[in-house]
Design an enzyme around this catalytic site. Structure first.
Site, PDB file in Angstrom:
ATOM      1  N   THR A 105       0.856  -1.181   0.000  1.00  0.00           N
ATOM      2  CA  THR A 105       0.000   0.000   0.000  1.00  0.00           C
ATOM      3  C   THR A 105       0.895   1.235   0.000  1.00  0.00           C
ATOM      4  O   THR A 105       2.098   1.143   0.215  1.00  0.00           O
ATOM      5  CB  THR A 105      -0.915   0.023   1.238  1.00  0.00           C
ATOM      6  OG1 THR A 105      -1.801   1.131   1.142  1.00  0.00           O
ATOM      7  CG2 THR A 105      -0.105   0.148   2.519  1.00  0.00           C
TER       8      THR A 105
ATOM      9  N   MET B 280      11.178  -1.457  -3.556  1.00  0.00           N
ATOM     10  CA  MET B 280      10.240  -0.826  -2.626  1.00  0.00           C
ATOM     11  C   MET B 280       9.770   0.452  -3.314  1.00  0.00           C
ATOM     12  O   MET B 280      10.466   1.468  -3.312  1.00  0.00           O
ATOM     13  CB  MET B 280      10.926  -0.499  -1.297  1.00  0.00           C
ATOM     14  CG  MET B 280      11.280  -1.719  -0.462  1.00  0.00           C
ATOM     15  SD  MET B 280      12.235  -1.264   1.027  1.00  0.00           S
ATOM     16  CE  MET B 280      11.123  -0.076   1.778  1.00  0.00           C
ATOM     17  N   THR B 281       8.606   0.393  -3.927  1.00  0.00           N
ATOM     18  CA  THR B 281       8.153   1.508  -4.757  1.00  0.00           C
ATOM     19  C   THR B 281       7.893   2.774  -3.957  1.00  0.00           C
ATOM     20  O   THR B 281       8.058   3.886  -4.469  1.00  0.00           O
ATOM     21  CB  THR B 281       6.867   1.122  -5.512  1.00  0.00           C
ATOM     22  OG1 THR B 281       5.898   0.658  -4.574  1.00  0.00           O
ATOM     23  CG2 THR B 281       7.145   0.032  -6.537  1.00  0.00           C
ATOM     24  N   CYS B 282       7.488   2.647  -2.704  1.00  0.00           N
ATOM     25  CA  CYS B 282       7.193   3.843  -1.909  1.00  0.00           C
ATOM     26  C   CYS B 282       8.454   4.655  -1.628  1.00  0.00           C
ATOM     27  O   CYS B 282       8.375   5.865  -1.389  1.00  0.00           O
ATOM     28  CB  CYS B 282       6.526   3.454  -0.595  1.00  0.00           C
ATOM     29  SG  CYS B 282       4.867   2.779  -0.825  1.00  0.00           S
ATOM     30  N   ALA B 283       9.618   3.979  -1.635  1.00  0.00           N
ATOM     31  CA  ALA B 283      10.873   4.673  -1.366  1.00  0.00           C
ATOM     32  C   ALA B 283      11.739   4.767  -2.616  1.00  0.00           C
ATOM     33  O   ALA B 283      12.864   5.266  -2.546  1.00  0.00           O
ATOM     34  CB  ALA B 283      11.649   3.954  -0.264  1.00  0.00           C
TER      35      ALA B 283
END
Length: 880
Positions: A536, A845-848
């Site tokens: 998410t 880790m796409t969010c970072a």
């Protein structure tokens, strides 16, 4: 003019004081300088169109390929220097205030994060037809336009016993009510009741306008009439418009004048005064106070008592003579606008060329320079139209049979040449003011120039202004238009709450529709979580918007021309005929719903700072910005059709030229197109590519010939760019407006709007990689795997770059500014393998924006594993 190209030929002072600028402005405006009255509007606009065309063609055609500086560029640079020397716009210092919630009774009863102004409304002494305002001193939102304050005040002071008690009771409820969120769009009325708005409607004015609009539809087939018949056609337009207004043997203006005495007790509008000076309804109360206190010389003002003073605002009716004058001006402007549309082929630049006297006075000595810069910006933007018109004229006169120049590339002056660095810095400085929570808190010149000539300011400055005007906040310093990990770049002053939404991968559009139905009107940052997946946050959210974009491009939806996944010239709405919308009502209604949803998605993506992968055609961006399309825009999204229609128009103009120079005007003339008769092309009155789209009733069995070719071209342009796509475009705009008003986008050009919405076209080059990628947790810039990775990334083609970005960030495009604007920065870290180093795949880790890369034994192995991961490793989010 040619001497301006020589740098030492004339100084900036001599250039400004020579009178050349004012002479050029007067020439291009045909003497209608700073709101001068026009007696014969049709002839006036016809003359303006021809002058604009002549002057534009002179500047465009005078470009010498051997010269580094064209004439138009030399003139622009001279004007920029002149503007910097004559402008004296003030930068207002910060007006300190305590940070807490304040309550504004006027105009809509709401809490604000900034202080309110104390105002006492007083009736004019000799005003007997209005009531005294009930309250003594009220708190007024300082940053809303005065027209909203007038709308609040009018029903409370008019001599209408019905409703006044109700309004007073509502006012008392407002005082006791709890605080509501502060409006982000200060120019949009909030909390108004029907009683507030109804008295402002002028029924007679609406009737006149409706008749003109009906007449406008009748003259649409003549939009592409010959320049040789322009004057006579214009007069017919004006005569017919006058007949339509006076069709019952009376003049509605005279009727209003005769009945105005009877309606004195119910005025349609008020005039407000502050210390005896008339207030401009388009300005805010704060701007009006600043203007009075700074004076004409824009001296520094004392701010000690700004928030503590009580301001006495006097109100009265508009005088009857003023009402008639305003009405006549409205009718003249409507008729003038009608003429502008009629002669749009010859006058492509009538997009608010003039401003009011009050606005011109606000600009002071800068007005002439800015007005000429606006004309030059229009000439530069419309170079293709101007050169096409010249080619058609030469062809019509028989001086050439070569129409290939209609498709020739036109070299434009870069848009950055129109940016004034001094004004941009002043605007940036003003927006750094802590009170800049609304555009109404800035000096009036900021909003006036941004509305009239936004090209004077740099793109980044306009992005910040847009965020304040449309979204009620400044963007984060790390991203003005990008997707970041901050939910759209909220500044520390104001952050929207976040809302997590559960979506289903196998029902992307349905999930999007449900999401927008519930949350499009809410100021929350939407974050996506996929059903039965653990990921998410930013990455899944960006991927969701990308998947929605791809769904909108699926074939068979009936939304786009060509109806295919990949359009070489961009997505443009497919035309639907009136008969099709009736016979295929279910299919067409689904198309309308999808365009409404698309409007929701685009607006919400901008509001939350998400990038979209939607290759809209440039012409569709023009429609989004509220601009009208013409014959010359078709070539941008359908080159074959656009070129054919331009050549047909050239044939029409040659036929009209020959007939106008023939002694016997009734004699038929013969004109060939590339040695072919029009009749031999076997064209019928249906839209090419859409055989069910009949251009006009009764013409379906009629073939196109030289005599009806003009009508055919006009109907084709109308079906392709106007009536055939009108409902789809309106549906898109209505969906967009539910998130925030689409009119705020007008500060951007089509190209800039694409950057704002979709990010960069060119993703990266080899020089950027080392500068904007971080290496951490086991890797340094000198690590052998990093050297291999950088070489592989340099060798990626555009498709592989998009797949890599989609894999690492969730979106296949970079934000405006490229890798440097990616937030957080792209980071490469070492992945510790449980088995052999060549057995594991890269993970992210796409969010970072983290790429976990194993230390592969060779470049070839790394390339194989990386390509497999970015092509096959998408479509779900799990722990890695």
């Amino acid at each position: 003019m040619s001497e301006l190209k020589e740098e030492d030929s004339i100084s900036t002072f001599e250039f400004v004081e020579s009178g050349l600028i004012k002479s050029l402005v007067d020439y291009l405006s045909n003497g209608r300088h700073i709101g001068q009255e026009v007696t014969h509007a049709a002839d006036h606009f016809c003359t303006m169109g021809k002058r604009f065309e002549v002057f534009g063609q002179l500047l465009v055609s005078s470009t010498d390929p051997a010269s580094e500086k064209s004439l138009i560029l030399a003139l622009i640079q001279r004007l920029q220097n002149g503007l910097s020397s004559v402008e004296n716009f003030p930068v207002i210092p910060s007006h300190a205030y305590r940070t807490r919630n304040y309550y504004a009774t006027v105009p809509s009863g709401h809490c604000t994060p900034y202080p309110c102004l104390k105002v006492q409304f007083v009736r004019e002494k000799e005003e007997n037809c209005l009531r005294d305002y009930a309250d003594d001193i009220v708190n007024v939102d300082p940053f809303v336009p005065l027209e909203e304050i007038e709308g609040y005040l009018l029903p409370r002071v008019r001599n209408n016993k019905t409703g006044n008690s109700t309004l007073r009771s509502e006012d008392s409820k407002l005082k006791d009510s709890t605080c509501s969120p502060s409006p982000s769009d200060s120019s949009t009325p909030q909390g108004k009741s029907a009683e507030d708005i109804a008295p402002m409607v002028d029924v007679e004015e609406l009737q006149v306008y409706t008749r003109l609009q009906q007449f406008k539809l009748e003259v649409k087939p003549n939009l592409l009439s010959s320049p040789t018949n322009t004057s006579s056609s214009a007069q017919k337009v004006m005569d017919a418009a006058e007949d339509s207004v006076d069709q019952e043997g009376h003049n509605p203006l005279q009727q209003e004048a005769s009945t105005s005495t009877d309606s004195e007790d119910t005025p349609a509008s008020l005039q407000l005064y502050l210390e005896g000076q008339e207030l401009n309804c388009k300005s805010t109360l704060y701007q009006s106070i600043l203007k009075q206190q700074t004076g004409t010389e824009h001296d520094s003002m004392s701010i000690a008592t700004l928030w503590s003073r009580v301001y006495k605002i006097t109100y009265g009716r508009h005088a009857t003579t003023e009402r008639i004058h305003c009405k006549r001006s409205h009718d003249e402007s409507t008729l003038s606008l009608l003429c502008e549309k009629t002669f749009s082929q010859y006058t492509p630049y009538f997009c608010r060329m003039f401003i009011s006297n009050a606005e011109a006075e606000e600009l002071g000595p800068s007005y002439d320079v800015i007005s000429l810069l606006k004309s030059l910006e229009g000439i530069n933007r419309l170079r293709f139209q101007l050169m096409s018109r010249e080619t058609m004229r030469v062809f019509a006169e028989g001086r050439t049979d070569d129409l290939n120049k209609l498709n020739s590339a036109i070299c434009e002056v870069h848009q950055n040449e129109f940016v004034n660095k001094k004004l941009t810095e002043k605007l940036e400085q003003q927006m750094r003011n802590p009170i800049a929570a609304s555009v109404g808190a800035m000096p009036a010149w900021c909003t006036l120039l941004m509305d009239w000539c936004p090209f004077l300011f740099g793109f980044e400055a306009r992005c910040k202004y847009f965020h304040i005007a449309a979204l009620g906040r400044l963007p984060n310093h790390t991203q003005s238009t990008s997707h970041g990990n901050n939910g759209g770049g909220s500044s520390g002053r104001h952050q929207n709450p976040r809302k997590k939404i559960l979506v289903h991968r196998n029902k992307i559009l349905e999930s999007a529709a449900h999401m927008m139905e519930l949350h499009s009107r809410q100021k929350v940052v939407l974050e996506v979580e996929y059903s039965e997946e653990v990921g998410t946050g930013l990455g899944p959210t960006l991927e969701f918007y990308t998947l929605v974009c791809h769904e909108f491009q699926r074939s068979g939806l009936g939304m786009w021309r060509d109806d295919c996944l990949v359009s070489l010239f961009g997505l443009f709405p497919r035309p639907w005929s009136p008969s099709q919308t009736t016979s295929s009502s279910t299919l067409h209604s689904e198309v309308i719903k999808k365009f409404t949803l698309l409007g929701h998605i685009v607006a919400k993506a901008i509001q939350d700072g998400r990038l979209l992968d939607l290759p809209f055609a440039k012409a569709f961006y023009k429609l989004i910005l509220g601009k009208e399309l013409s014959l010359y825009d078709i070539q941008s999204f359908d080159p074959a059709l656009g070129r054919a229609l331009l050549e047909f128009q050239a044939v029409v103009e040659r036929k009209q030229y020959l007939k106008s120079h023939c002694e016997d005007s009734s004699r038929d003339v013969d004109v060939l197109l590339r040695n072919t008769k029009i009749e031999d092309m076997c064209l019928d009155f249906s839209l090419p590519g859409y055989p069910d789209y009949v251009l006009a009733s009764g013409l379906d069995s009629k073939m196109v010939n030289l005599h009806n070719l003009e009508e055919y071209v006009a109907l084709m342009v109308d079906a392709t760019t106007k009536s055939g796509i009108a409902r789809q475009v309106e549906a898109f705009k209505s969906g967009f407006d539910q998130v925030f008003p689409i009119r705020h986008l007008k500060v951007f050009t089509e190209e800039e709007l694409e950057r704002l919405l979709c990010g960069e076209h060119v993703l990266w080059n080899s020089d950027e990689l080392l500068d904007h990628i971080k290496f951490d947790h086991g890797y340094t810039i000198s690590s052998p795997p990093i050297a291999n990775l950088l070489e592989i990334m340099k060798e990626f083609d555009l498709k592989q770059q998009r797949a890599f970005l989609q894999f690492v960030t969730g979106a296949p495009r970079l934000p405006t500014g490229g890798l440097a604007s990616l937030s957080p920065n792209l980071t490469i870290v070492r992945k510790h393998c449980s088995k052999g180093i060549d057995d594991d795949l890269p993970s992210v880790m796409t969010c970072a924006n983290y790429l976990k890369l194993p230390p592969y034994s060779s470049k070839e192995v790394m390339r194989e594993k990386l390509l497999y991961a970015i092509t096959e490793g998408q479509g779900s989010f799990h722990l890695s």
